[in-house]
Design an enzyme around this catalytic site. Structure first.
Site, short mmCIF file in Angstrom:
data_model
loop_
_atom_site.label_atom_id
_atom_site.label_comp_id
_atom_site.label_asym_id
_atom_site.label_seq_id
_atom_site.Cartn_x
_atom_site.Cartn_y
_atom_site.Cartn_z
CG HIS A 95 39.17 48.40 38.96
ND1 HIS A 95 38.15 49.28 39.16
CD2 HIS A 95 40.03 48.57 39.99
CE1 HIS A 95 38.36 49.93 40.29
NE2 HIS A 95 39.50 49.51 40.82
CB CYS A 144 48.20 52.94 46.83
SG CYS A 144 46.56 53.25 47.47
#
Ligand code: PEP
Ligand code: MG
Length: 559
Positions: free
Chosen positions: A186, A484
């Site tokens: 992330h 995505c």
């Protein structure tokens, strides 16, 4: 060292150069710290450390912007809290060394703050930060965290927590380099989100002395130490040539023969939404709502959430915004959505599974989204993370419709859902391939484990085959399937995904122009033939090579 080139993995495109600022890791009290020989001197050093931390934070607050200032001031107040100093002094009197005494006092206060809940519970992270800084002070080691930046800086760290990355001062950070971290960690995603070139997995990155000038290439994954002016000039010329080519193209994503592939943004909060709203793209394909709550102690009230959603939706009248409901757990732990310790969190109760255990979390989000959707002209869609079965898809769609929202979708990021896409998608309106997790679960390789980067490569033919299965399921159930995950932002992989039949590509806005360019130079039939070459390849590397060799020269030369 001058001109030395090191190779890592490029995770956010672009080139930049600047002086290195090293981020010191959090400091813990040593397990074998001896009892103090002079208790009074030890108590004094604890008091001195806490007050020095307070002064340092005050000085930083004075120089900080309006967002950071109140946070820094509140943290400085914790450092100056007399109760904390007293508690630490008591620990010293009981025979603990200064660092251990500070750690024990911080633990004691953290437990009290947590028990009080609300505002106090939200201060626990700040309290621990104060503790770590004070311990560093008594041990005489560098202050942990990102130091104050006074000009353009290349941030270098062993690894960065998502919350740390999100808090970086965007006006000064020109590039990010980490020694650990993976392609789809992330932190990598946040760097791309911020449009900052980034390289992870750089050997001995933390050994580069602070202040060394480095040139970072986030496309190739290279970092050059003390670059000569010639290299800087080459990078600048390349930046300009690329910008000139990409600036010529505008508007919706299209192949050379006019086949539409929507180009969408991945966002993580209001600032991202405002920036993406002003960019040339067709809407938002993934709003990672959990990014807003990485350091929150509680999920805000429905009204407060609705306010944020209104701000996120406002820049997109007439455009789609796909809001993903909370994807908490595993590498994105949220304090208020924790179901306790798990042996293997990536395979545990994360994503939709967690919301099934705590439906009030999902329902309050859906209620807030429905409230906000009424007030804006955006085309709002909601999707669930980590769906594995048809029953889960149906459960989610029922709740979305009960909340009065018009469009429900699911992420396809678990191979089970991809293989059964026809059935899973029949309960919802659309699917979105989360190729980051899909690669992790197909290849059985932890996405945060940078050393497994080659297994996590979305070019792995097995991953492509699972994507193909999902696209076939989308086609036969007549539901659009987009992408995505980070793979959508790789211009060559975007050609393959288009050939496999995806309807949209959602990525960090900084990646959109290169993808638009690559698409515009290939017909759908050419994308299909590149896709079949990649699927037939024996390895990820070979798949990449075949597609680059088969793509148009003007694209390979430029990107
Ligand atoms: C993915 O897994 O590809 C995805 C888009 O979701 P996240 O990266 O937030 O897990
Ligand atoms: Mg995911």
């Amino acid at each position: 060292m001058s001109g030395e080139r090191r190779s890592g993995v490029g995770v956010s495109p672009g080139t930049a150069a600047g002086p290195v600022v090293q981020v010191a890791p959090p400091v813990k009290a040593p397990a074998d710290e001896p009892a103090p020989a002079d208790a009074e001197a030890a108590a004094e050093s604890v008091r001195g450390a806490l007050s020095a931390v307070g002064e340092d934070l005050d000085a930083r607050a004075a120089a900080a912007d309006e967002h950071a200032q109140p946070i820094l001031k509140a943290t400085a107040m914790i450092a100056r809290d007399k109760g904390l100093a007293k508690a630490a002094a008591k620990q010293v009197a009981a025979g603990k060394g200064p660092a251990t005494a500070i750690a024990a006092a911080v633990d004691e206060f953290a437990a009290q703050f947590e028990a009080l809940g609300g505002y106090f519970a939200e201060r626990v992270t700040d309290l621990r930060d104060v503790g770590s800084r004070a311990i560093a002070h008594v041990l005489g080691v560098p202050t942990p965290g990102v130091p104050e930046l006074s000009g353009p800086s290349v941030i270098v760290a062993l690894d960065l927590a998502p919350a740390e990355t999100a808090a970086l001062d965007r006006s000064h950070v020109v590039a990010i380099v980490t020694e650990h971290g993976g392609r789809t960690s992330h932190t990598a995603i946040l760097a791309a989100q911020m449009g900052i070139p980034a390289v992870v997995q750089l050997p001995d990155a933390t050994g580069i002395p602070a202040g060394t000038t480095v040139a970072v290439d986030g496309d190739a994954g290279h970092v050059v130490l003390d670059p000569d002016t010639r290299l800087l000039e080459i990078q600048r010329a390349r930046r300009e040539k690329l910008a000139a080519a990409l600036d010529e193209l505008h508007g919706p994503g299209r192949t050379a023969d006019g086949h539409a592939v929507a180009l969408l943004a991945n966002i993580g909060g209001v600032d991202d939404a405002v920036a993406a709203g002003a960019a040339d793209l067709e809407g938002v394909g993934l709003f990672r709502t959990e990014f807003m709550y990485l350091s929150a102690a509680t999920l805000p009230s429905v009204e407060d959430q609705a306010d944020v959603y209104r701000q996120v939706l406002a820049p997109f009248p007439g455009r789609r915004v796909v809001i993903r409901t909370l994807d908490a757990g595993a590498d994105k732990p949220l304090a208020f959505a924790d179901l306790g310790e798990e042996e293997n969190p990536a395979l545990g109760r994360r994503g939709l599974r967690l919301c099934q255990a705590r439906p009030e979390l999902l329902d309050s989000q859906l209620e807030a989204i429905a409230l906000a959707a009424k007030d804006t002209g955006a085309e709002v869609k909601v999707m669930a993370p980590m769906v594995a079965t048809t029953d889960e898809a149906e459960w989610f769609a029922t709740r979305v419709r009960a909340a009065g929202l018009p469009s429900a979708g699911v992420m396809i990021e678990v191979p089970a859902a991809a293989l059964r896409a026809h059935h899973v998608l029949s309960h919802v309106d659309f699917g979105s391939l989360g190729t980051n997790d899909l690669a992790q679960y197909t290849m059985a390789a932890d996405r945060g484990e940078g050393e497994l980067a080659s297994l996590l490569d979305p070019w792995q033919p097995a991953v492509l085959q699972v994507i193909e299965a999902a696209c076939k399921g989308g086609h036969s159930s007549d539901r659009p399937v987009g992408v995505c995950g980070e793979s959508a932002g790789d211009p060559f992989l975007a050609l393959v995904l288009t050939g496999l039949g995806v309807a949209s590509l959602s990525m960090a806005p900084s990646k959109v122009p290169a993808v638009r360019f690559a698409l515009s130079r290939h017909t759908l039939a050419e994308c299909r033939s590149l896709a079949s070459a990649a699927l037939d390849a024996p390895t990820a590397e070979r798949a990449r090579q075949l597609v680059k060799a088969g793509a148009k020269n003007e694209v390979t030369d430029l990107l």
